[in-house]
Write a protein that holds these residues in place. Structure first.
Motif, PDB file in Angstrom:
ATOM      1  N   PHE A 195      36.108  14.448 -31.708  1.00 25.75           N
ATOM      2  CA  PHE A 195      35.616  13.573 -32.768  1.00 25.75           C
ATOM      3  C   PHE A 195      34.676  14.311 -33.718  1.00 25.75           C
ATOM      4  N   CYS A 196      33.848  15.213 -33.170  1.00 24.26           N
ATOM      5  CA  CYS A 196      32.909  15.953 -34.022  1.00 24.26           C
ATOM      6  C   CYS A 196      33.425  17.358 -34.347  1.00 24.26           C
ATOM      7  N   ASN A 197      34.745  17.566 -34.143  1.00 23.39           N
ATOM      8  CA  ASN A 197      35.400  18.830 -34.491  1.00 23.39           C
ATOM      9  C   ASN A 197      34.837  20.010 -33.703  1.00 23.39           C
ATOM     10  N   GLY A 198      34.460  19.752 -32.449  1.00 22.67           N
ATOM     11  CA  GLY A 198      33.865  20.814 -31.650  1.00 22.67           C
ATOM     12  C   GLY A 198      34.682  21.233 -30.447  1.00 22.67           C
ATOM     13  N   ALA A 199      35.874  20.662 -30.250  1.00 23.86           N
ATOM     14  CA  ALA A 199      36.696  20.996 -29.081  1.00 23.86           C
ATOM     15  C   ALA A 199      37.381  22.340 -29.288  1.00 23.86           C
ATOM     16  N   SER A 200      37.389  23.158 -28.236  1.00 22.86           N
ATOM     17  CA  SER A 200      38.058  24.456 -28.314  1.00 22.86           C
ATOM     18  C   SER A 200      39.559  24.281 -28.097  1.00 22.86           C
ATOM     19  N   LEU A 201      40.318  25.320 -28.432  1.00 24.02           N
ATOM     20  CA  LEU A 201      41.761  25.274 -28.219  1.00 24.02           C
ATOM     21  C   LEU A 201      42.099  25.169 -26.740  1.00 24.02           C
ATOM     22  N   ASP A 202      41.320  25.825 -25.874  1.00 27.51           N
ATOM     23  CA  ASP A 202      41.554  25.713 -24.435  1.00 27.51           C
ATOM     24  C   ASP A 202      41.339  24.280 -23.955  1.00 27.51           C
ATOM     25  N   PRO A 257      32.514  43.728 -41.761  1.00 28.46           N
ATOM     26  CA  PRO A 257      32.715  43.151 -40.438  1.00 28.46           C
ATOM     27  C   PRO A 257      32.937  41.648 -40.475  1.00 28.46           C
ATOM     28  N   VAL A 258      33.702  41.165 -39.505  1.00 27.79           N
ATOM     29  CA  VAL A 258      33.809  39.717 -39.302  1.00 27.79           C
ATOM     30  C   VAL A 258      32.462  39.234 -38.763  1.00 27.79           C
ATOM     31  N   VAL A 259      31.837  38.311 -39.478  1.00 27.59           N
ATOM     32  CA  VAL A 259      30.471  37.870 -39.152  1.00 27.59           C
ATOM     33  C   VAL A 259      30.532  36.520 -38.432  1.00 27.59           C
ATOM     34  N   THR A 260      29.956  36.484 -37.239  1.00 27.66           N
ATOM     35  CA  THR A 260      29.881  35.250 -36.454  1.00 27.66           C
ATOM     36  C   THR A 260      28.419  34.867 -36.277  1.00 27.66           C
ATOM     37  N   VAL A 261      28.073  33.641 -36.631  1.00 23.09           N
ATOM     38  CA  VAL A 261      26.747  33.091 -36.347  1.00 23.09           C
ATOM     39  C   VAL A 261      26.873  32.219 -35.102  1.00 23.09           C
ATOM     40  N   GLN A 262      26.040  32.493 -34.120  1.00 25.10           N
ATOM     41  CA  GLN A 262      26.186  31.850 -32.814  1.00 25.10           C
ATOM     42  C   GLN A 262      24.981  30.965 -32.491  1.00 25.10           C
ATOM     43  N   PHE A 263      25.269  29.744 -32.042  1.00 26.23           N
ATOM     44  CA  PHE A 263      24.250  28.817 -31.561  1.00 26.23           C
ATOM     45  C   PHE A 263      24.526  28.488 -30.097  1.00 26.23           C
ATOM     46  N   LEU A 264      23.520  27.967 -29.436  1.00 23.07           N
ATOM     47  CA  LEU A 264      23.686  27.517 -28.058  1.00 23.07           C
ATOM     48  C   LEU A 264      23.998  26.023 -28.027  1.00 23.07           C
ATOM     49  N   LYS A 265      24.858  25.619 -27.074  1.00 26.94           N
ATOM     50  CA  LYS A 265      25.104  24.201 -26.840  1.00 26.94           C
ATOM     51  C   LYS A 265      23.916  23.645 -26.055  1.00 26.94           C
ATOM     52  N   PHE A 266      22.838  23.423 -26.795  1.00 29.74           N
ATOM     53  CA  PHE A 266      21.560  23.084 -26.172  1.00 29.74           C
ATOM     54  C   PHE A 266      20.753  22.327 -27.224  1.00 29.74           C
ATOM     55  N   PRO A 267      20.003  21.299 -26.827  1.00 31.82           N
ATOM     56  CA  PRO A 267      19.158  20.610 -27.816  1.00 31.82           C
ATOM     57  C   PRO A 267      18.218  21.618 -28.479  1.00 31.82           C
ATOM     58  N   PRO A 268      17.993  21.517 -29.812  1.00 37.70           N
ATOM     59  CA  PRO A 268      18.452  20.472 -30.733  1.00 37.70           C
ATOM     60  C   PRO A 268      19.754  20.779 -31.465  1.00 37.70           C
ATOM     61  N   ALA A 269      20.490  21.832 -31.067  1.00 36.53           N
ATOM     62  CA  ALA A 269      21.748  22.135 -31.763  1.00 36.53           C
ATOM     63  C   ALA A 269      22.814  21.082 -31.462  1.00 36.53           C
ATOM     64  N   ILE A 270      22.770  20.507 -30.258  1.00 37.05           N
ATOM     65  CA  ILE A 270      23.752  19.482 -29.898  1.00 37.05           C
ATOM     66  C   ILE A 270      23.627  18.296 -30.845  1.00 37.05           C
ATOM     67  N   GLY A 271      24.754  17.880 -31.386  1.00 29.50           N
ATOM     68  CA  GLY A 271      24.762  16.784 -32.346  1.00 29.50           C
ATOM     69  C   GLY A 271      24.724  17.248 -33.786  1.00 29.50           C
ATOM     70  N   GLN A 272      24.388  18.539 -33.997  1.00 27.41           N
ATOM     71  CA  GLN A 272      24.337  19.075 -35.355  1.00 27.41           C
ATOM     72  C   GLN A 272      25.488  20.042 -35.649  1.00 27.41           C
ATOM     73  N   GLU A 273      26.483  20.047 -34.762  1.00 25.63           N
ATOM     74  CA  GLU A 273      27.537  21.056 -34.876  1.00 25.63           C
ATOM     75  C   GLU A 273      28.214  21.043 -36.248  1.00 25.63           C
ATOM     76  N   GLU A 274      28.597  19.870 -36.703  1.00 32.50           N
ATOM     77  CA  GLU A 274      29.323  19.796 -37.967  1.00 32.50           C
ATOM     78  C   GLU A 274      28.452  20.252 -39.140  1.00 32.50           C
ATOM     79  N   ALA A 275      27.196  19.822 -39.150  1.00 28.22           N
ATOM     80  CA  ALA A 275      26.288  20.215 -40.234  1.00 28.22           C
ATOM     81  C   ALA A 275      26.023  21.714 -40.220  1.00 28.22           C
ATOM     82  N   LEU A 276      25.872  22.295 -39.020  1.00 26.03           N
ATOM     83  CA  LEU A 276      25.617  23.736 -38.911  1.00 26.03           C
ATOM     84  C   LEU A 276      26.833  24.543 -39.353  1.00 26.03           C
ATOM     85  N   ARG A 277      28.025  24.061 -39.007  1.00 23.68           N
ATOM     86  CA  ARG A 277      29.238  24.748 -39.484  1.00 23.68           C
ATOM     87  C   ARG A 277      29.300  24.725 -41.010  1.00 23.68           C
ATOM     88  N   ASP A 278      29.075  23.551 -41.583  1.00 26.25           N
ATOM     89  CA  ASP A 278      29.143  23.434 -43.044  1.00 26.25           C
ATOM     90  C   ASP A 278      28.132  24.363 -43.714  1.00 26.25           C
TER      91      ASP A 278
END
Length: 365
Positions: free
Chosen positions: A23-30, A331-352
Motif C-alpha cells: 500500500f505504501c509502495n515499500g514491498a520488495s520483489l522477494d 557511480p550509481v548512488v543509493t541513499v539508505q535508511f533504516l526500517k526504524f522509527p522515525p523513518a517508518i511511515g515516511q518511506e514514500e516521502a523520503l523516496r520522493d
C-alpha cells in the motif's frame, strides 16, 4: 515442485504486513514473490494476477534503461543453451530435464543476476505446452527485477531470435566461465575506527584498531581478480573510507587495473565534499551507498552521536551535481535508511525527496 528459495510459511500477520507495505509502495520483489506463491497455493487467481501486475510495474522499464540490454529467450525445442549476439537462449525439450540439468534452471537463475540482462522472453509454444514452467520462469524473472513478456506467434522479435548455430554453442563457453565467478568480492584493504557511533553498530561499543593492507599485497590481490566481469567488489568495508587519505590510492589502483568490476563502497557521507564527489566520478567508481539511516537532523544526532546530518545531505547533492557535470552514469548512488522509527511511515516521502538527487533509495532492516 521447484524450490524458489522463498519462505512459503506465511502467517496472517506477515501477510498483513506485506500487504501494508504494498500500500505504501515499500514491498520488495522477494516479498511480492512470496505473496504470489501463497495466493497460488490457495488457488486465488485474482490475487495472483494482481501481484504479477505489481511486480511487472516494478520492472516495466528494466530493459529500456540499459544500454545494450541482453535478452534471455526461452523456447521449446531440442535441449540447448547458447549465447547469441544480443543475449542468451534456452531451448527446452522437457520440463523435468530442464529443472534437473546443471545447465537448466540454475543457469537461468544465475543469468538473471547479471546486470546486463534486462529482459526475459518466453515464446508462445513454450508458454502453451509448459504453462506451469512458464509461470515459474516469469515469476523468477520479475523477482530478479527483469522485464518479462510472452511473444505472440506473429511477433517479429520471435522470428529474429532465429535458430541455434554451431558458433553460438561454442560461444556458450564464455558464459560458463562467467557463471563460475563469485557474486561478490570484499577487499579489506583498510580497517579501523569510524568517525560516528551508530547505535546498532559494533563500532559504537568496541575499539577497532587501524590496520592497512600492504600495498604490494593489495596489487597481488587485484591481479587475481577476474577481468571484464561486472562482479560487485567492496573496498574498505569496515570503516568510514572517505575519512582516510590512503583510501584514494587503493581505490584508484583498483579502478585502473579492473575497470570492468562493479567497484564501490558504503559510507556515512560525512566526509563527502564537493572535491571528493568530483574525484569519485572521475575515477569511474561504479556504486556508492550512503547510509543516512535517519530522516532528519534530530533523529540523526540521537542515532549517531554527531551533528553531521546537513553535511551528509550536502554530500549526496555534490555527487548528483558531479555526475550531471560529467554526463556520467556512474557511480550509481543509493541513499539508505533504516526500517526504524522515525523513518517508518515516511518511506514514500523520503523516496520522493531523495530520488531527486540519488538513483535509489533503500530501507534496510
Amino acid at each position: 515442485m521447484l524450490n524458489l528459495s522463498l519462505s512459503l510459511s506465511l502467517s496472517l500477520s506477515n501477510l498483513k504486513n506485506i500487504e501494508e507495505r504494498i500500500f505504501c509502495n515499500g514491498a520488495s520483489l522477494d516479498e511480492l514473490a512470496v505473496l504470489y506463491i501463497f495466493y497460488r497455493e490457495n488457488g486465488n487467481i485474482q490475487q495472483m494476477r494482481r501481484i504479477l501486475h505489481l511486480m511487472e510495474a516494478h520492472t516495466a522499464h528494466a530493459a529500456s534503461q540499459l544500454d545494450g540490454c541482453k535478452t534471455v529467450v526461452m523456447r521449446k525445442g531440442e535441449a540447448a543453451f547458447t549465447r547469441q549476439e544480443n543475449g542468451f537462449s534456452f531451448s527446452i525439450d522437457s520440463v523435468s530435464a530442464f529443472l534437473a540439468r546443471p545447465e537448466g534452471f540454475m543457469h537461468y537463475a544465475r543469468l538473471l543476476r547479471l546486470p546486463e540482462v534486462g529482459e526475459v522472453v518466453i515464446t508462445t509454444p513454450l508458454a502453451r505446452e509448459a504453462a506451469d514452467l512458464a509461470a515459474i520462469l516469469r515469476l523468477e524473472a520479475l523477482r530478479a527485477g527483469k522485464a518479462c513478456r510472452v511473444l505472440m506467434p506473429d511477433d517479429p522479435a520471435r522470428r529474429a531470435a532465429g535458430s541455434i548455430t554451431a558458433q553460438e554453442k561454442q560461444d556458450a563457453a564464455w558464459l560458463e566461465e562467467l557463471l563460475e565467478c563469485p557474486r561478490e568480492i570484499m577487499l579489506s584493504s583498510l580497517m579501523g575506527p569510524c568517525n560516528i557511533r551508530c547505535r546498532f553498530c559494533e563500532q559504537a561499543y568496541e575499539k577497532i584498531p587501524f590496520r592497512k593492507m600492504d600495498f604490494g599485497v593489495f596489487r597481488e590481490t587485484v591481479a587475481a581478480l577476474p577481468k571484464d566481469r561486472f562482479i560487485k567488489t567492496i573496498i574498505t568495508p569496515y570503516m568510514e573510507p572517505l575519512a582516510i587519505s590512503d583510501h584514494r590510492d587503493y581505490l584508484e589502483y583498483l579502478l585502473k587495473e579492473r575497470p570492468g568490476l562493479n567497484v564501490g563502497f558504503n559510507t556515512n557521507g560525512s566526509h563527502l565534499t564537493r572535491e571528493k564527489a568530483d574525484m569519485l566520478v572521475d575515477l569511474g567508481l561504479k556504486y556508492i551507498i550512503i547510509s543516512m539511516n535517519m530522516p532528519d537532523a534530530d533523529s540523526y544526532r540521537w542515532f549517531t552521536g554527531r551533528d553531521y546530518f546537513d553535511r551528509v545531505c550536502a554530500g549526496v547533492r555534490f555527487l548528483h551535481e558531479a555526475k550531471k557535470r560529467a554526463h556520467a552514469r556512474f557511480p550509481v548512488v543509493t541513499v539508505q535508511f533504516l526500517k526504524f522509527p522515525p523513518a517508518i511511515g515516511q518511506e514514500e516521502a523520503l523516496r520522493d525527496k531523495w530520488l531527486q538527487h540519488a538513483d535509489q533509495v533503500w530501507f534496510r532492516n
